[in-house]
Design an enzyme around this catalytic site. Structure first.
Site, PDB file in Angstrom:
ATOM      1  N   LYS A 221       0.812  -1.222   0.000  1.00 36.04           N
ATOM      2  CA  LYS A 221       0.000   0.000   0.000  1.00 36.04           C
ATOM      3  C   LYS A 221       0.843   1.269   0.000  1.00 36.04           C
ATOM      4  O   LYS A 221       2.034   1.248   0.320  1.00 36.04           O
ATOM      5  CB  LYS A 221      -0.987  -0.033   1.170  1.00 36.04           C
ATOM      6  CG  LYS A 221      -2.148  -0.984   0.864  1.00 36.04           C
ATOM      7  CD  LYS A 221      -3.287  -0.888   1.832  1.00 36.04           C
ATOM      8  CE  LYS A 221      -4.409  -1.826   1.362  1.00 36.04           C
ATOM      9  NZ  LYS A 221      -5.465  -1.972   2.352  1.00 36.04           N
ATOM     10  N   ARG A 255      -3.846  -9.899   4.942  1.00 34.17           N
ATOM     11  CA  ARG A 255      -4.206  -9.998   3.520  1.00 34.17           C
ATOM     12  C   ARG A 255      -3.008  -9.515   2.705  1.00 34.17           C
ATOM     13  O   ARG A 255      -2.624  -8.351   2.820  1.00 34.17           O
ATOM     14  CB  ARG A 255      -5.444  -9.138   3.276  1.00 34.17           C
ATOM     15  CG  ARG A 255      -5.985  -9.189   1.861  1.00 34.17           C
ATOM     16  CD  ARG A 255      -7.230  -8.314   1.746  1.00 34.17           C
ATOM     17  NE  ARG A 255      -7.735  -8.292   0.382  1.00 34.17           N
ATOM     18  CZ  ARG A 255      -7.267  -7.485  -0.565  1.00 34.17           C
ATOM     19  NH1 ARG A 255      -6.327  -6.620  -0.298  1.00 34.17           N
ATOM     20  NH2 ARG A 255      -7.781  -7.535  -1.777  1.00 34.17           N
TER      21      ARG A 255
HETATM   22  C1  8Y7 Z   1      -8.183  -4.320   1.845  1.00 37.78           C
HETATM   23  C2  8Y7 Z   1      -9.231  -5.123   1.385  1.00 37.78           C
HETATM   24  C3  8Y7 Z   1      -8.313  -4.052  -0.287  1.00 37.78           C
HETATM   25  C4  8Y7 Z   1      -7.927  -4.299   3.244  1.00 37.78           C
HETATM   26  C5  8Y7 Z   1      -9.730  -5.879   3.490  1.00 37.78           C
HETATM   27  C6  8Y7 Z   1      -5.407  -3.206  -1.789  1.00 37.78           C
HETATM   28  C7  8Y7 Z   1     -10.251  -5.593  -0.850  1.00 37.78           C
HETATM   29  C8  8Y7 Z   1      -6.670  -2.482  -1.903  1.00 37.78           C
HETATM   30  N1  8Y7 Z   1      -7.616  -3.672   0.774  1.00 37.78           N
HETATM   31  N2  8Y7 Z   1      -9.993  -5.899   2.183  1.00 37.78           N
HETATM   32  N3  8Y7 Z   1      -9.296  -4.952   0.031  1.00 37.78           N
HETATM   33  N4  8Y7 Z   1      -8.727  -5.105   4.018  1.00 37.78           N
HETATM   34  N5  8Y7 Z   1     -10.459  -6.611   4.345  1.00 37.78           N
HETATM   35  O1  8Y7 Z   1      -4.371  -2.462  -1.782  1.00 37.78           O
HETATM   36  O2  8Y7 Z   1      -7.054  -3.605   3.770  1.00 37.78           O
HETATM   37  O3  8Y7 Z   1      -5.320  -4.422  -1.724  1.00 37.78           O
HETATM   38  S1  8Y7 Z   1      -8.085  -3.518  -1.950  1.00 37.78           S
END
Ligand code: 8Y7
Length: 277
Positions: A221, A255
């Site tokens: 990020k 994640r």
């Molecule tokens: C997150 C996410 C994204 C996060 C959860 C990226 C779909 C942007 N970020 N879901 N999703 N938490 N739960 O940089 O921080 O992956 S998308």
């Protein structure tokens, strides 16, 4: 059949969720995995590397991203879910805030819902409650299109914590088991660098405030760019450091894009952590 994911989440170890974007505009993989075949390969690879859950998303939520239609999203994710569930029994999470996508994905074999909108879309909560799968409720200020326009909080940890606690209460009210709920402060979703750092430092407060386990997504990020000036292709070491620290602070799920190095880093740190008992 959400037992697979529930089993993973009952273990003492932290769980690693591997990111599988099926969008043509995902910022960090450039839509590389946009065909069913390459999605399948990528999922297989992540599982081999130790991923516990594969998170499949069909709408880019990077800052400034445009929304996609329901049909477009279904057209992107459903063939991938169907292909993966016909291949092997694996824990799939569906990354969506649209109730119809949740319902169809779970019918096709997804066993977790990851909602960046915390089930706030119309009928998302009632639809999700019928599906009987674990759910991640994420905090986001505004929408992906507008969220990075001067986000402001009086006390970010308190406000995000209260939001998540109230979403949890509504879910429980709707009949969802509290043990099936995970909360996520939504790193980068309507937050400045300082907001993100404060939230990463407050994982255990968020856990206690909500009474639920915490999921953290920091992989590649832009806070890493802000801290170190790293371009998106050069953020893996920092991503691993942040994931490890999230786990030390009590996060149950991280994640990530880079599964193998993250799993290795977490497992060695957990071994040290356990050695004092
Ligand atoms: C997150 C996410 C994204 C996060 C959860 C990226 C779909 C942007 N970020 N879901 N999703 N938490 N739960 O940089 O921080 O992956 S998308």
């Amino acid at each position: 059949m959400a037992e697979g994911i529930r089993g993973v989440l009952r273990r003492e170890q932290a769980a690693v969720m591997g990111i599988l974007n099926v969008t043509p505009d995902s910022f960090s993989d450039g839509g590389e995995f946009n065909s069913v075949d390459s999605a399948r390969k990528q999922a297989r690879q992540m599982l081999k590397e130790g991923a516990d859950i594969i998170d499949i998303g069909g709408e880019s939520t990077r800052p400034g991203a445009q929304e996609v239609s329901l049909q477009q999203e279904l057209d992107r994710v459903m063939p991938v879910i169907e292909a993966l569930t016909s291949d092997f029994d694996l824990p799939i999470s569906i990354d969506t805030y649209k109730p119809q996508v949740m319902t169809e994905a779970v019918a096709a074999g997804a066993t977790m819902i990851n909602d960046i909108n915390g089930l706030r879309a119309e009928s998302a909560l009632s639809s999700a409650a019928k599906l009987n799968v674990p759910i991640c409720l994420m905090h986001m200020l505004g929408s992906p299109k507008t969220m990075q326009q001067q986000p402001e909080y009086q006390n970010v940890v308190e406000e995000v914590g209260s939001f998540l606690a109230s979403r949890v209460a509504e879910c429980v009210e709707a009949g969802i088991a509290k043990t099936d709920l995970f909360v996520d402060p939504g790193i980068g979703f309507g937050k400045t660098l300082n907001h993100n750092l404060s939230l990463l430092n407050a994982v255990s407060d968020l856990k206690h405030h909500s009474g639920c386990e915490v999921l953290i997504g920091v992989s590649r990020k832009s806070l890493i760019q802000k801290l170190l000036g790293r371009a998106s292709g050069d953020r893996m070491p920092a991503s691993i450091g942040l994931a490890v620290q999230a786990v030390i602070n009590g996060a149950k799920i991280v994640r990530v894009h880079d599964v193998k190095p993250t799993v290795d880093a977490i497992r060695v740190v957990e071994a040290v952590d356990k050695s004092h008992v």
